[in-house]
Design a protein around this motif. Structure first.
Motif, PDB file in Angstrom:
ATOM      1  N   SER A  71      24.820 -79.538 -88.676  1.00  0.00           N
ATOM      2  CA  SER A  71      25.192 -78.181 -88.539  1.00  0.00           C
ATOM      3  C   SER A  71      24.892 -77.464 -89.928  1.00  0.00           C
ATOM      4  O   SER A  71      24.400 -78.246 -91.136  1.00  0.00           O
ATOM      5  N   GLY A  72      25.188 -76.009 -90.035  1.00  0.00           N
ATOM      6  CA  GLY A  72      24.787 -75.389 -91.443  1.00  0.00           C
ATOM      7  C   GLY A  72      25.808 -76.010 -92.314  1.00  0.00           C
ATOM      8  O   GLY A  72      25.107 -76.300 -93.327  1.00  0.00           O
ATOM      9  N   LEU A  73      26.840 -76.490 -92.310  1.00  0.00           N
ATOM     10  CA  LEU A  73      27.730 -77.060 -93.262  1.00  0.00           C
ATOM     11  C   LEU A  73      27.308 -78.360 -93.767  1.00  0.00           C
ATOM     12  O   LEU A  73      27.543 -78.877 -94.671  1.00  0.00           O
ATOM     13  N   TYR A  96      30.402 -66.924 -97.222  1.00  0.00           N
ATOM     14  CA  TYR A  96      30.943 -67.698 -96.368  1.00  0.00           C
ATOM     15  C   TYR A  96      31.866 -68.829 -96.521  1.00  0.00           C
ATOM     16  O   TYR A  96      31.770 -69.529 -97.733  1.00  0.00           O
ATOM     17  N   ASN A 143      28.378 -63.108 -96.071  1.00  0.00           N
ATOM     18  CA  ASN A 143      29.341 -63.080 -94.932  1.00  0.00           C
ATOM     19  C   ASN A 143      30.830 -63.105 -95.507  1.00  0.00           C
ATOM     20  O   ASN A 143      31.039 -63.908 -96.191  1.00  0.00           O
ATOM     21  N   ASP A 168      21.256 -68.996 -98.981  1.00  0.00           N
ATOM     22  CA  ASP A 168      21.771 -69.093 -97.405  1.00  0.00           C
ATOM     23  C   ASP A 168      21.235 -67.815 -96.873  1.00  0.00           C
ATOM     24  O   ASP A 168      21.407 -66.822 -97.188  1.00  0.00           O
ATOM     25  N   THR A 170      21.002 -67.396 -93.524  1.00  0.00           N
ATOM     26  CA  THR A 170      21.505 -67.283 -92.318  1.00  0.00           C
ATOM     27  C   THR A 170      21.574 -65.740 -91.494  1.00  0.00           C
ATOM     28  O   THR A 170      20.947 -65.666 -90.328  1.00  0.00           O
ATOM     29  N   SER A 190      22.394 -71.719 -91.108  1.00  0.00           N
ATOM     30  CA  SER A 190      23.283 -72.308 -89.860  1.00  0.00           C
ATOM     31  C   SER A 190      22.238 -71.818 -88.724  1.00  0.00           C
ATOM     32  O   SER A 190      22.427 -70.824 -88.394  1.00  0.00           O
ATOM     33  N   THR A 192      22.903 -72.608 -85.967  1.00  0.00           N
ATOM     34  CA  THR A 192      23.959 -72.158 -85.075  1.00  0.00           C
ATOM     35  C   THR A 192      23.890 -70.826 -84.731  1.00  0.00           C
ATOM     36  O   THR A 192      24.306 -70.386 -83.446  1.00  0.00           O
ATOM     37  N   LYS A 193      23.433 -69.971 -85.492  1.00  0.00           N
ATOM     38  CA  LYS A 193      23.270 -68.477 -85.340  1.00  0.00           C
ATOM     39  C   LYS A 193      22.190 -67.913 -84.735  1.00  0.00           C
ATOM     40  O   LYS A 193      21.936 -68.617 -83.770  1.00  0.00           O
ATOM     41  N   MET A 203      23.880 -76.563 -85.489  1.00  0.00           N
ATOM     42  CA  MET A 203      22.487 -76.986 -86.134  1.00  0.00           C
ATOM     43  C   MET A 203      22.511 -76.396 -87.447  1.00  0.00           C
ATOM     44  O   MET A 203      22.819 -75.238 -87.776  1.00  0.00           O
TER      45      MET A 203
END
Ligand code: PLP
Length: 354
Positions: A71-73, A96, A143, A168, A170, A190, A192-193, A203
């Motif tokens: 994940s991004g985290l 974020y 963010n 970051d 993203t 991330s 994921t985005k 992811m």
């Protein structure tokens, strides 16, 4: 060769199997927990051909070598894990919330010290880069306030102080910003985005052009095991094949929505950095008015996360972890690739509820 190609070409061509007879054109999904002994991979936690195809494509887009994470985290925590005990991390005051929570958690346990600075206060960031600073964290655009950092100036000051710079990326994606070319040491996503782009996977990824730093990050991933799922890596790679087209269309829609929203009576302020597909609207009303907008759209989905082909929105302060400086009535819009007239019609009918 990849360095000479444009991002659109890289997105389509990088991370493919070799152009040889009977090779598949598209990278296969290699489901494997272990590999026959004697090679470089050996075990499924240390590498996988499908992850490596995703990594080759993202690395080529960002101008470095990539590593996928679960994940991004997980990628955030891998970078923060590099900071020596007691060292200082300089980071944006509003960015974020998950990253800020990790920083606060590490600080509360005495692991690190943090120095939070307004991301647009370049002089403040430069001043914060003293000899105690080990890591400078940037997110740009941020963010959810969509503020921009002066990456070049801050990275130069950080390097003079001997600090590592992570950005970051993203929200911008490598289509609009390539931080390694602006002085960053590590780029974080991330995936994921926007990289995945279809709201169907989680992811993360790190990218660096420094081979020894890549080895260190890979070593942390091998040790900690925050590896991507193989299906996720394949979906993310498939999503990245259209990244440039999605970003161009979503950006055009976002710029138009931002322009029109600025004249809408229900909107007190539009936050839009001039590029990308995220727009934040400060609704001219209280949290309840903003909630009414978020819950009365028909096309825009009321949901968290962002970066899919589908337009979505949410009031960020509905999350307790969001920074208190973020206005209560801020709606964060992730503008998708639908027809902008349909998006605007739906948004204006929802804004009539303010
Ligand atoms: N960085 C930014 C800018 C994000 O918006 C997010 C998630 O919203 C993350 C990192 C964390 O990524 P993930 O949700 O994939 O763990």
């Amino acid at each position: 060769m990849a360095d000479l190609l444009h991002p659109a070409t890289i997105a389509v061509t990088a991370g493919r199997p070799p152009h040889e007879p009977d090779q598949p054109l598209s990278t296969p999904i290699t489901m494997a927990s272990t590999f026959i002994a004697g090679g470089e991979r050996e075990y499924g936690r240390t590498g996988n051909p499908t992850w490596q195809a995703f990594e080759a494509a993202l690395g080529a887009l960002e101008g470095g070598r990539a590593l996928g994470f679960s994940s991004g985290l997980a990628a955030v925590s891998t970078v923060l894990d590099l900071v020596a005990n007691g060292a200082t991390v300089v980071a944006p005051r509003i960015s974020y919330s998950g990253t800020l929570l990790q920083l606060a958690d590490l600080e509360s346990r005495g692991r690190i010290a943090t120095r939070l600075v307004d991301v647009e206060d370049t002089a403040g960031f430069v001043a914060a880069c003293d000899e105690d600073a080990a890591l400078v964290w940037l997110e740009s655009p941020t963010n959810p306030s969509l503020q921009l950092a002066d990456i070049e100036t801050i990275a130069a000051a950080a390097h003079q102080a001997g600090a590592t710079v992570v950005v970051d990326n993203t929200f911008a994606t490598p289509i609009f910003q390539q931080p390694l070319r602006m002085g960053a040491d590590i780029v974080l996503h991330s995936a994921t985005k926007y990289l995945g782009g279809h709201s169907d996977l989680l992811m993360g990824a790190l990218v660096t052009a420094d081979d020894s730093l890549w080895d260190v990050l890979k070593g942390r991933r091998d040790l900690q095991g925050a590896v991507p799922g193989t299906l996720e890596a394949w979906l993310a790679l498939r999503g990245m094949r259209t990244l440039h087209i999605r970003m161009e269309r979503a950006q055009a829609n976002a710029a138009e929505i931002a322009r029109r929203a600025a004249d809408h009576a229900g909107v007190a302020e539009v936050l839009y950095p001039g590029f990308g597909a995220m727009v934040s609207l400060i609704i001219d009303g209280d949290a309840a008015a903003a909630d009414r907008v978020a819950t009365s759209t028909l096309l825009w989905t009321h949901t968290t996360s962002l970066g899919g082909v589908e337009s979505s929105l949410e009031r960020r302060r509905r999350w307790a972890a969001e920074a208190p400086e973020v206005p209560d009535s801020l709606l964060r819009l992730s503008v998708g690739i639908e027809d902008v007239e349909d998006l605007w019609d739906d948004l204006t009918q929802a804004l009539s509820n303010v």
